[in-house]
Design an enzyme around this catalytic site. Structure first.
Site, PDB file in Angstrom:
ATOM      1  N   PRO A  55       0.774  -1.337   0.114  1.00  0.00           N
ATOM      2  CA  PRO A  55      -0.018   0.045  -0.122  1.00  0.00           C
ATOM      3  C   PRO A  55       0.807   1.370  -0.077  1.00  0.00           C
ATOM      4  O   PRO A  55       0.175   2.302  -0.477  1.00  0.00           O
ATOM      5  CB  PRO A  55      -0.758  -0.147   1.273  1.00  0.00           C
TER       6      PRO A  55
ATOM      7  N   GLU B 157       1.736  -6.373   6.788  1.00  0.00           N
ATOM      8  CA  GLU B 157       2.763  -5.527   7.706  1.00  0.00           C
ATOM      9  C   GLU B 157       4.218  -5.403   6.688  1.00  0.00           C
ATOM     10  O   GLU B 157       4.942  -4.636   7.054  1.00  0.00           O
ATOM     11  CB  GLU B 157       3.025  -5.913   8.900  1.00  0.00           C
TER      12      GLU B 157
ATOM     13  N   ARG C 172      -2.531  -8.842 -20.952  1.00  0.00           N
ATOM     14  CA  ARG C 172      -3.435  -8.272 -22.106  1.00  0.00           C
ATOM     15  C   ARG C 172      -2.598  -7.363 -23.151  1.00  0.00           C
ATOM     16  O   ARG C 172      -3.238  -7.154 -24.170  1.00  0.00           O
ATOM     17  CB  ARG C 172      -4.768  -7.738 -21.682  1.00  0.00           C
TER      18      ARG C 172
ATOM     19  N   ASP D   7     -10.126   2.066 -25.069  1.00  0.00           N
ATOM     20  CA  ASP D   7     -10.314   1.519 -23.737  1.00  0.00           C
ATOM     21  C   ASP D   7     -10.327   2.855 -22.807  1.00  0.00           C
ATOM     22  O   ASP D   7      -9.316   3.575 -23.096  1.00  0.00           O
ATOM     23  CB  ASP D   7      -9.531   0.501 -23.164  1.00  0.00           C
TER      24      ASP D   7
HETATM   25  C1  J9Q Z   1       0.146  -6.025   0.116  1.00  0.00           C
HETATM   26  N1  J9Q Z   1      -3.086  -3.678   1.118  1.00  0.00           N
HETATM   27  O1  J9Q Z   1      -3.025  -2.376  -0.979  1.00  0.00           O
HETATM   28  C2  J9Q Z   1      -3.003  -1.633  -2.303  1.00  0.00           C
HETATM   29  N2  J9Q Z   1      -2.299  -2.221  -3.181  1.00  0.00           N
HETATM   30  C3  J9Q Z   1      -1.537  -3.027  -2.729  1.00  0.00           C
HETATM   31  C4  J9Q Z   1      -1.654  -3.409  -1.493  1.00  0.00           C
HETATM   32  C5  J9Q Z   1      -1.312  -4.302  -0.461  1.00  0.00           C
HETATM   33  C6  J9Q Z   1      -1.876  -4.511   0.861  1.00  0.00           C
HETATM   34  C7  J9Q Z   1      -1.436  -5.242   1.616  1.00  0.00           C
HETATM   35  C8  J9Q Z   1      -0.272  -6.183   1.491  1.00  0.00           C
HETATM   36  C9  J9Q Z   1      -0.361  -5.077  -0.911  1.00  0.00           C
END
Ligand code: J9Q
Length: 280
Positions: free
Chosen positions: A92, A119, A161, A176
Site C-alpha cells: 500500500p 505489514e 493483455r 479503452d
Molecule cells: C500488500 N493492502 O494495497 C493496495 N495495493 C497493494 C496493497 C497491499 C496491501 C497489503 C499487502 C499489498
C-alpha cells in the site's frame, strides 16, 4: 515474458491458470512459475515472519526465506535464458499502479512478484535486491488488503493483455478507458446492444439514427458526464485546450467553470455521489 510469483498462498494464484492469462500461458506467450515461500524455511514450523523491531502491531516477513527464495528464482531464470528481471513488490506504500506502468512492465521480459502479508517484508530485502535489479513497489489502490496476492492478479492481468498476440484483436486496446494517449483521459460512456427494448427500457434514439457525427457528440457528452461525476480529478488534470466549444458547454451545464488560466474549476462538494437508495 516470464513471471515468477513467490507467495505463502500459492493456491491464491490459481486464477493465473484461466481466462486471458491462462490462455497466454498455453499459447506459450507467458511462462509462469508460482513458488511457495515456505520451501525456503528450515524450522519445524516453517516460520516466515517475526515481531517488528521497535514494537508495534502485526508481524514482519523475515529476511532469510525471501533472500533464499529470490536467489533461487533468479538463478533458475538466468540458467534457463531469462534476462533483465524486475522485482514487483505489491504494497500500500508503493507507487500507484496505472495503465502507464502496465505498459512499462509489459515491455520487460521477466517480472518477479513478491506478495507479502499486510505489514510487509523486512526492508533489507528490497534494499538488497534493488542493488541487483529494478524494484517496483506498487500499490493498486487506497484500501487495505490482507496481503499482496490479489494485487499480483490485478497487475498480471493488466500486463498480460498488452503482450503482442495475447488479445484476439491487436487493435482492441486503443479505445479503452485509460489507454494512454487517446480520448483525452475521459471515462467511457454507457454502451448498448440487442434487443432494442428490454423490460420496457429502450436505447438512446441517437444510436439508431445512423448519424455518425451526432453519435460521436452524444458519446463524448456521456463520457464528460460520467467523468465529471465519478472522476472529477480527471477533468481537472485535462489540458483545457483539449476541450472543444461543445465540451465546455457540457461541462458548464455540469457545474464546471473556467478557472483563472482557462483551467476548469470543479463544482464544490466534498464527496462523490453514492448510488441512490432503493426499496429492498
Ligand atoms: C500488500 N493492502 O494495497 C493496495 N495495493 C497493494 C496493497 C497491499 C496491501 C497489503 C499487502 C499489498
Amino acid at each position: 515474458m516470464r513471471l515468477d510469483v513467490v507467495t505463502i498462498f500459492p493456491e491464491y494464484l490459481e486464477p493465473l491458470n484461466v481466462s486471458l492469462v491462462g490462455k497466454a500461458r498455453t499459447t506459450g506467450l507467458l511462462d509462469v512459475h508460482v513458488h511457495d515461500l515456505r520451501d525456503w524455511t528450515y524450522d519445524r514450523h516453517n516460520t516466515v515472519d517475526d515481531t517488528p523491531y521497535g514494537g508495534g502491531p502485526g508481524m514482519v516477513m523475515k529476511t532469510g526465506p525471501w533472500g533464499d527464495a529470490l536467489d533461487t528464482v533468479l538463478a533458475d531464470g538466468y540458467d534457463t535464458g531469462a534476462h533483465a528481471p524486475a522485482l514487483i513488490v505489491p504494497t500500500p506504500s508503493g507507487m500507484p499502479f496505472t495503465q502507464e506502468l502496465a505498459v512499462e512492465l509489459s515491455e520487460r521480459p521477466w517480472l518477479i512478484f513478491t506478495p507479502a502479508r499486510y505489514e510487509g517484508i523486512d526492508r533489507r530485502v528490497t534494499e538488497e535486491y534493488a542493488t541487483r535489479v529494478p524494484v517496483y513497489e506498487v500499490s493498486i489502490g487506497d484500501y487495505v488488503l490482507a496481503g499482496g496476492e490479489a494485487a499480483v492478479l490485478v497487475v498480471t492481468e493488466a500486463v498480460a493483455r498488452l503482450l503482442p498476440g495475447v488479445l484476439g484483436n491487436a487493435d482492441s486496446h486503443r479505445d479503452d478507458s485509460f489507454a494512454p494517449g487517446d480520448m483525452a483521459d475521459l471515462l467511457e460512456g454507457p454502451v448498448y446492444t440487442k434487443p432494442p427494448l428490454w423490460r420496457g427500457r429502450d436505447i438512446p434514439e441517437v444510436l439508431l439514427s445512423g448519424h455518425h457525427g451526432k453519435i460521436a457528440r452524444w458519446r463524448r457528452d456521456e463520457a464528460l458526464k460520467r467523468t465529471a461525476r465519478n472522476r472529477p480529478d480527471l477533468i481537472e488534470r485535462t489540458d483545457p485546450k483539449s476541450f472543444d466549444k461543445k465540451d465546455r458547454e457540457t461541462l458548464s451545464i455540469l457545474g464546471w467553470a473556467p478557472g483563472p488560466e482557462g483551467s476548469e474549476g470543479r463544482p464544490s462538494g466534498r464527496f462523490w455521489r453514492r448510488p441512490p437508495a432503493v426499496e429492498e
